[in-house]
Motif scaffolding. Structure first.
Motif, PDB file in Angstrom:
ATOM      1  N   GLU A  85      53.279  32.020  16.242  1.00  0.00           N
ATOM      2  CA  GLU A  85      54.510  31.556  15.279  1.00  0.00           C
ATOM      3  C   GLU A  85      53.138  30.444  14.340  1.00  0.00           C
ATOM      4  O   GLU A  85      52.997  30.977  13.069  1.00  0.00           O
ATOM      5  CB  GLU A  85      54.962  30.597  15.390  1.00  0.00           C
ATOM      6  N   ILE A  86      51.970  30.328  15.258  1.00  0.00           N
ATOM      7  CA  ILE A  86      50.678  29.114  14.700  1.00  0.00           C
ATOM      8  C   ILE A  86      50.023  30.727  13.817  1.00  0.00           C
ATOM      9  O   ILE A  86      49.777  30.281  12.332  1.00  0.00           O
ATOM     10  CB  ILE A  86      49.417  29.193  14.883  1.00  0.00           C
ATOM     11  N   PHE A  87      49.536  31.829  13.761  1.00  0.00           N
ATOM     12  CA  PHE A  87      49.129  32.991  12.818  1.00  0.00           C
ATOM     13  C   PHE A  87      50.114  33.656  12.401  1.00  0.00           C
ATOM     14  O   PHE A  87      49.341  34.542  11.628  1.00  0.00           O
ATOM     15  CB  PHE A  87      48.265  33.780  14.159  1.00  0.00           C
ATOM     16  N   GLU A  88      51.271  33.078  11.945  1.00  0.00           N
ATOM     17  CA  GLU A  88      52.324  34.157  10.824  1.00  0.00           C
ATOM     18  C   GLU A  88      52.530  32.474  10.099  1.00  0.00           C
ATOM     19  O   GLU A  88      52.726  33.063   8.756  1.00  0.00           O
ATOM     20  CB  GLU A  88      53.580  33.741  11.503  1.00  0.00           C
ATOM     21  N   GLU A  89      51.768  31.194   9.925  1.00  0.00           N
ATOM     22  CA  GLU A  89      52.102  30.225   8.689  1.00  0.00           C
ATOM     23  C   GLU A  89      50.592  30.454   8.256  1.00  0.00           C
ATOM     24  O   GLU A  89      50.106  31.402   8.375  1.00  0.00           O
ATOM     25  CB  GLU A  89      51.579  29.106   9.928  1.00  0.00           C
TER      26      GLU A  89
ATOM     27  N   SER B  88      43.656  27.107   8.524  1.00  0.00           N
ATOM     28  CA  SER B  88      44.346  25.712   9.129  1.00  0.00           C
ATOM     29  C   SER B  88      44.906  26.350  10.275  1.00  0.00           C
ATOM     30  O   SER B  88      45.446  26.099  11.857  1.00  0.00           O
ATOM     31  CB  SER B  88      45.717  25.701   7.858  1.00  0.00           C
ATOM     32  N   ARG B  89      44.894  27.544  10.279  1.00  0.00           N
ATOM     33  CA  ARG B  89      45.726  29.073  11.610  1.00  0.00           C
ATOM     34  C   ARG B  89      45.041  28.127  12.981  1.00  0.00           C
ATOM     35  O   ARG B  89      45.117  28.789  14.156  1.00  0.00           O
ATOM     36  CB  ARG B  89      45.576  30.158  11.463  1.00  0.00           C
ATOM     37  N   MET B  90      43.948  28.804  12.747  1.00  0.00           N
ATOM     38  CA  MET B  90      41.963  28.852  14.001  1.00  0.00           C
ATOM     39  C   MET B  90      42.265  26.418  14.099  1.00  0.00           C
ATOM     40  O   MET B  90      42.166  26.827  15.492  1.00  0.00           O
ATOM     41  CB  MET B  90      40.745  28.809  13.458  1.00  0.00           C
ATOM     42  N   PHE B  91      42.599  26.110  13.636  1.00  0.00           N
ATOM     43  CA  PHE B  91      42.298  24.171  14.289  1.00  0.00           C
ATOM     44  C   PHE B  91      43.712  24.356  14.334  1.00  0.00           C
ATOM     45  O   PHE B  91      43.282  24.125  15.392  1.00  0.00           O
ATOM     46  CB  PHE B  91      42.483  23.817  12.374  1.00  0.00           C
ATOM     47  N   ARG B  92      44.491  24.968  14.393  1.00  0.00           N
ATOM     48  CA  ARG B  92      46.391  24.744  14.886  1.00  0.00           C
ATOM     49  C   ARG B  92      45.992  25.385  16.377  1.00  0.00           C
ATOM     50  O   ARG B  92      46.223  25.156  17.442  1.00  0.00           O
ATOM     51  CB  ARG B  92      46.955  24.637  14.270  1.00  0.00           C
TER      52      ARG B  92
END
Ligand SMILES: Cc1cc2nc3c(=O)[nH]c(=O)nc-3n(C[C@H](O)[C@H](O)[C@H](O)COP(=O)(O)OP(=O)(O)OC[C@H]3O[C@@H](n4cnc5c(N)ncnc54)[C@H](O)[C@@H]3O)c2cc1C
Length: 425
Positions: free
Chosen positions: A138-142, A182-186
């Motif tokens: 999910e994070i990497f689809e944001e 932001s994907r990497m941050f999350r």
């Protein structure tokens, strides 16, 4: 042809290449790794200098990375855990900030640090809880925005962004503007919130050294830089040619494949200096950050804290992520004076200076996953390496695994893949 008779070559003995070899071995193949340097590990290497263990750039392993849990025998590595927080140095003052949900003793110091307001602390806690409920896919689809925009949008105060998030994540992303996705941050925040940040007592290189020692049917040829790879042959820089039925390029592919030459990876670089110091400005295994836009030092870590029996001078690593025009001597002088002024650290001997030009891939869009078939460049060449996905150990392991599975699928057909896929994905 029997499985062991296939000539399978892997270019690169970094994390992704070693994992590709492991997966191939487990399925009955006998790959050969061609490595340009004289040791395994790539970016995860430790040198021994004057009895000190020096990692080629300060780096930690996050125990919660799914692929680390799957492939690395953490228990065998004599791991030392870092405190889930940081010591922030600012204008001669120091304060601790950290995740109180992980280490309750950090609640008081964090709340009274003057860096994070109560509202910031509450937001950090809420973010941890939210990310625990969010899957990595999910994070990497944001939608991707820069980390800085993301933090601002979340309502964190300017102060906690500039004094904590910026220095802390600059050291992870190896860039000082927080322009990383932001994907990497999350992703990284979730991994920090759910697991431990660890370093083996004898340095990060123990991880790749131990992976290599577990390979039983793989040959590794060191000092064998590859110049070019085609479907059936590998050309070494020495002029030697090798017949190859299948190849996995577990390093940057563009320089090795003629029609990829213009598609090279952009890289982020950093410097890592090792000094001995006569005093200890941080107690325990905690990262130190300098919260000043003008400082050259990004982070410091006392590597001597990894060894409980340590005696004599302390060993610190000092990481620089900013671009600078200073030469080595000028940098050294500036670092020594910043360490003294901001942290009160009395540096003694410079042990080593590493310039790591290709430290992390500088990618526009980050992915978590890659399917085995997507690693296939041609019928006989497969790609691996963190630059395919995102700059992390997890990505390196995952890409190595998937390239090996892609190769096995080509050799053994779809039915096997379905079985393999359910085992690995
Ligand atoms: C300073 C620093 C800090 C980091 N911090 C973290 C962190 O805290 N957490 C995290 O998850 N990740 C971190 N990383 C990233 C992590 O180290 C990498 O994602 C991972 O090591 C990449 O592995 P790889 O196999 O993809 O590439 P590499 O490790 O680069 O391996 C490639 C290998 O190929 C060899 N090679 C290259 N060209 C050729 C050629 N032509 N012929 C033969 N061999 C060749 C190289 O010598 C090397 O051994 C950090 C990296 C650095 C540098």
């Amino acid at each position: 042809m029997n499985k062991p008779d296939y000539k399978i070559h892997i270019v690169g003995a970094g994390l992704s290449g070693l994992i590709a070899a492991r997966v191939l071995e487990n399925k009955g193949y006998r790959p050969v790794i061609l490595e340009s340097s004289e040791k395994v590990g790539g970016r995860i290497r430790t040198d021994e200098v004057d009895g000190f263990h020096l990692d080629r750039g300060f780096q930690v392993m996050l125990s919660e990375y799914p692929k680390v849990k799957q492939y690395i025998d953490l228990e065998s590595l004599d791991l030392k855990e870092l405190v889930p927080g940081a010591m922030i140095f600012e204008k001669g003052k120091s304060s601790k900030i950290g995740d109180p949900s992980r280490q309750p003793s950090l609640l008081g110091p964090s709340a009274f640090s003057g860096i994070a307001s109560l509202s910031d602390m509450w937001k950090i806690l809420r973010l941890s809880l939210e990310l625990k409920r969010t899957s990595l896919n999910e994070i990497f689809e944001e939608k991707e925005v820069s980390t800085l925009e993301y933090l601002q949008h979340k309502g964190f105060s300017e102060k906690v962004i500039s004094k904590f998030f910026k220095p802390f994540f600059s050291g992870i992303f190896l860039e000082s503007e927080l322009r990383t996705s932001s994907r990497m941050f999350r992703f990284v925040f979730k991994m920090f919130a759910e697991g431990r940040a660890v370093i083996p007592r004898k340095g990060i290189g123990e991880i790749t050294r131990s992976l290599a020692s577990e390979l039983k049917h793989t040959k590794i040829h060191f000092n064998s830089p590859v110049e070019r790879v085609t479907d059936s042959r590998i050309f070494l820089k020495s002029g030697k040619e090798i017949e190859s039925h299948f190849s996995i390029i577990a390093s940057e592919a563009a320089p090795l494949i003629s029609n990829l030459r213009k598609q090279g990876t952009k890289w982020k670089s950093c410097h890592c200096f090792y000094f001995t110091a006569s005093n200890q400005a941080i107690e325990g295994r905690m990262i130190g950050l300098i919260a000043d836009d003008n400082s050259l030092v990004n982070n410091i870590f006392y590597h001597s804290s990894l060894n409980e029996d340590h005696k004599g001078d302390y060993l610190i690593s000092v990481t620089v992520v900013k671009d600078t025009d200073l030469d080595e001597t000028e940098m050294e002088e500036k670092l020594r004076s910043e360490l003294k002024e901001y942290c009160g650290i009395e540096t003694e001997r410079l042990i080593k200076h590493y310039i790591i030009k290709k430290a992390l891939p500088d990618l526009q869009s980050l992915q978590y996953e890659i399917m085995p078939t997507e690693t296939r460049l041609s019928n006989r060449i497969f790609l691996a390496g963190d630059q395919l996905l995102n700059g992390s150990q997890n990505a390196a392991i995952l890409s190595g695994e998937r390239a090996a599975l892609g190769l096995i699928e080509t050799l053994e057909g779809g039915a096997v893949t379905a079985e393999l896929t359910s085992e690995y994905l």
